[in-house]
Design a protein around this motif. Structure first.
Motif, mmCIF file in Angstrom:
data_model
loop_
_atom_site.group_PDB
_atom_site.id
_atom_site.type_symbol
_atom_site.label_atom_id
_atom_site.label_comp_id
_atom_site.label_asym_id
_atom_site.label_seq_id
_atom_site.Cartn_x
_atom_site.Cartn_y
_atom_site.Cartn_z
ATOM 1 N N LYS A 33 -11.543 -10.554 -18.352
ATOM 2 C CA LYS A 33 -12.649 -11.239 -19.001
ATOM 3 C C LYS A 33 -12.131 -11.932 -20.254
ATOM 4 O O LYS A 33 -11.711 -11.284 -21.212
ATOM 5 C CB LYS A 33 -13.758 -10.253 -19.368
ATOM 6 N N GLU A 34 -12.149 -13.259 -20.239
ATOM 7 C CA GLU A 34 -11.729 -14.073 -21.381
ATOM 8 C C GLU A 34 -10.228 -13.967 -21.678
ATOM 9 O O GLU A 34 -9.737 -14.568 -22.630
ATOM 10 C CB GLU A 34 -12.505 -13.697 -22.652
ATOM 11 N N PHE A 67 -9.897 -26.162 -25.565
ATOM 12 C CA PHE A 67 -9.849 -26.029 -24.103
ATOM 13 C C PHE A 67 -11.241 -25.679 -23.582
ATOM 14 O O PHE A 67 -11.733 -26.272 -22.618
ATOM 15 C CB PHE A 67 -8.855 -24.932 -23.728
ATOM 16 N N ARG A 68 -11.873 -24.723 -24.238
ATOM 17 C CA ARG A 68 -13.201 -24.284 -23.801
ATOM 18 C C ARG A 68 -14.223 -25.420 -23.893
ATOM 19 O O ARG A 68 -15.093 -25.570 -23.043
ATOM 20 C CB ARG A 68 -13.659 -23.101 -24.657
ATOM 21 N N PHE A 69 -14.091 -26.238 -24.942
ATOM 22 C CA PHE A 69 -15.026 -27.350 -25.119
ATOM 23 C C PHE A 69 -14.881 -28.375 -24.006
ATOM 24 O O PHE A 69 -15.863 -28.970 -23.548
ATOM 25 C CB PHE A 69 -14.779 -28.017 -26.481
ATOM 26 N N ASP A 92 -16.782 -26.682 -15.875
ATOM 27 C CA ASP A 92 -17.085 -25.870 -14.694
ATOM 28 C C ASP A 92 -16.012 -24.815 -14.500
ATOM 29 O O ASP A 92 -14.994 -24.800 -15.192
ATOM 30 C CB ASP A 92 -17.166 -26.770 -13.455
ATOM 31 N N ARG A 93 -16.225 -23.931 -13.522
ATOM 32 C CA ARG A 93 -15.261 -22.853 -13.283
ATOM 33 C C ARG A 93 -13.890 -23.381 -12.923
ATOM 34 O O ARG A 93 -12.874 -22.796 -13.290
ATOM 35 C CB ARG A 93 -15.767 -21.951 -12.149
ATOM 36 N N GLU A 94 -13.840 -24.476 -12.184
ATOM 37 C CA GLU A 94 -12.546 -25.010 -11.762
ATOM 38 C C GLU A 94 -11.723 -25.534 -12.933
ATOM 39 O O GLU A 94 -10.522 -25.763 -12.810
ATOM 40 C CB GLU A 94 -12.732 -26.117 -10.730
ATOM 41 N N ASP A 95 -12.352 -25.739 -14.087
ATOM 42 C CA ASP A 95 -11.649 -26.220 -15.265
ATOM 43 C C ASP A 95 -10.939 -25.100 -16.018
ATOM 44 O O ASP A 95 -10.213 -25.360 -16.977
ATOM 45 C CB ASP A 95 -12.631 -26.925 -16.214
ATOM 46 N N TYR A 96 -11.166 -23.859 -15.609
ATOM 47 C CA TYR A 96 -10.529 -22.717 -16.257
ATOM 48 C C TYR A 96 -9.336 -22.243 -15.421
ATOM 49 O O TYR A 96 -9.284 -22.477 -14.210
ATOM 50 C CB TYR A 96 -11.533 -21.570 -16.419
ATOM 51 N N PRO A 97 -8.372 -21.560 -16.049
ATOM 52 C CA PRO A 97 -7.210 -21.072 -15.297
ATOM 53 C C PRO A 97 -7.613 -20.074 -14.211
ATOM 54 O O PRO A 97 -8.566 -19.311 -14.375
ATOM 55 C CB PRO A 97 -6.360 -20.390 -16.372
ATOM 56 N N ALA A 98 -6.878 -20.107 -13.110
ATOM 57 C CA ALA A 98 -7.060 -19.163 -12.013
ATOM 58 C C ALA A 98 -5.717 -18.525 -11.709
ATOM 59 O O ALA A 98 -4.659 -19.030 -12.125
ATOM 60 C CB ALA A 98 -7.613 -19.876 -10.774
ATOM 61 N N VAL A 99 -5.733 -17.422 -10.990
ATOM 62 C CA VAL A 99 -4.490 -16.754 -10.620
ATOM 63 C C VAL A 99 -3.621 -17.713 -9.798
ATOM 64 O O VAL A 99 -4.084 -18.317 -8.833
ATOM 65 C CB VAL A 99 -4.780 -15.472 -9.811
#
Length: 350
Positions: free
Chosen positions: A34-35, A54-56, A60-67
């Motif tokens: 989480k975060e 980065f957060r700004f 959407d979810r795809e804009d955040y890092p994924a495994v």
């Protein structure tokens, strides 16, 4: 560890050049909290967190890092944590619609070369589920490989293989028994040159046992299958990138009974090419394959060349995609409105 062992290549080197010139270092996302994110760098493991900027910029979810993602980071004072500034362009991404009523993308794994679609050869065997998994895998940009596990629990292996081959045209199929260490040597070629393999399958198909065998020791907990239906209990609870001692990278994923499509229209045509070829032979271009004269699809079903359950699954996936497109169009309009509001607010603050 070195970047090549993590899956680094010339494409990533080129994409990272501008960040490197500004003093950033490259890292790969191994685990998402989480975060917070567990990262692998040339220096070893570290925890990462995204910056406020980065957060700004993330809508959407795809804009955040994924495994599996590669990110540009800078180490914080003390070297215990790193700040994530950007995601490098993804070579591939395996996505599904997030669970629930909200229409949003959930990235299961990024930068994957091969997806092992693990299906047990016991009571859990389901060709219709394989069709769905294949459709999403083709859309991801990775190559699907079907792993039929728990061969020691199956008395009609050849029949099961024949069923799979009727829906997985040209896709490699491997039969294994991790419990007996059978068939595993055939999987070694997918880990050459430090390529990344993601494991996908419903709960209890034997992914954790397979990982333990590929790793060479028990690093994942394994639970016994239930006697009433032959299914295993859920063990993996999160997505995780695992470095194999002999080279190569695995991404383990939780078992998923529900795997909803996400923007898979082109891959639907790939997975069901036989049906679409038949549809092109229908007398009427707008044939609905119901009661129209000269329908090649209905004729193929009647003479046994096309399994009716396969055709019904094709229609089901088509309806699912049509519904998703309608919801996405509505969501896109709302997001664009919100994006304009945020941009205007930021300009006023400046």
């Amino acid at each position: 560890m070195n970047l090549k062992a993590l899956g680094w290549n010339e494409r990533l080197e080129e994409a990272f050049a501008a960040y490197k010139a500004e003093g950033f270092i490259a890292a790969r996302v191994a685990l998402e909290h989480k975060e917070m994110y567990q990262l692998y760098t040339e220096s070893g493991e570290t925890l990462g967190e995204i910056t406020g900027n980065f957060r700004f910029r993330a809508y959407d979810r795809e804009d955040y890092p994924a495994v599996g993602d590669w990110v540009a980071v800078k180490e914080q004072p003390g070297g215990q944590k790193a700040s994530i500034y950007a995601i490098l362009p993804r070579q591939s991404k395996f996505s599904r619609k997030a669970a629930g009523t909200d229409v949003s993308e959930q990235i299961i794994a990024a930068n994957v070369n091969t997806v092992f679609l693990v299906n047990a050869l016991n009571h859990d065997f389901n060709v219709r589920r394989i069709e769905r998994y294949l459709t999403i895998t083709w859309e991801s940009g990775a190559n699907p490989v079907i792993i039929l596990s728990k061969a020691d629990l199956c008395a009609d292996i050849e029949e099961k293989i024949a069923e799979v081959e009727t829906v997985a045209f040209g896709v490699p199929v491997h039969v294994i028994s991790a419990a007996r260490n059978e068939g595993l040597e055939e999987l070694e070629r997918y880990f050459q040159q430090n390529e990344t393999v993601a494991l996908l399958g419903s709960s209890g198909v034997g992914k954790s046992t397979l990982i333990n065998r590929l790793y060479g020791e028990d690093i994942q907990s394994v639970k016994e299958i239930r006697e009433d239906d032959g299914r295993g209990r859920h063990t993996t609870t999160h997505r995780e990138l695992i470095l194999l001692p002999g080279g190569g990278i695995l991404i383990d994923t939780p078992g998923m009974r529900e795997l909803q499509l996400w923007e898979s229209e082109e891959s639907l045509s790939h997975s069901f090419a036989d049906i679409e070829e038949l549809a092109d032979q229908c007398r009427f271009r707008d044939c609905r394959h119901e009661s129209e004269p000269g329908c090649a699809v209905k004729s193929a079903i009647e003479d046994g060349h096309l399994d009716e359950s396969r055709f019904n699954n094709y229609l089901k996936l088509q309806r699912e995609l049509a519904f998703l497109e309608r919801k996405n169009n509505k969501k896109a309009r709302l997001e664009e409105k919100e994006r304009r509001k945020r941009t205007t607010k930021a300009h006023r603050q400046k």
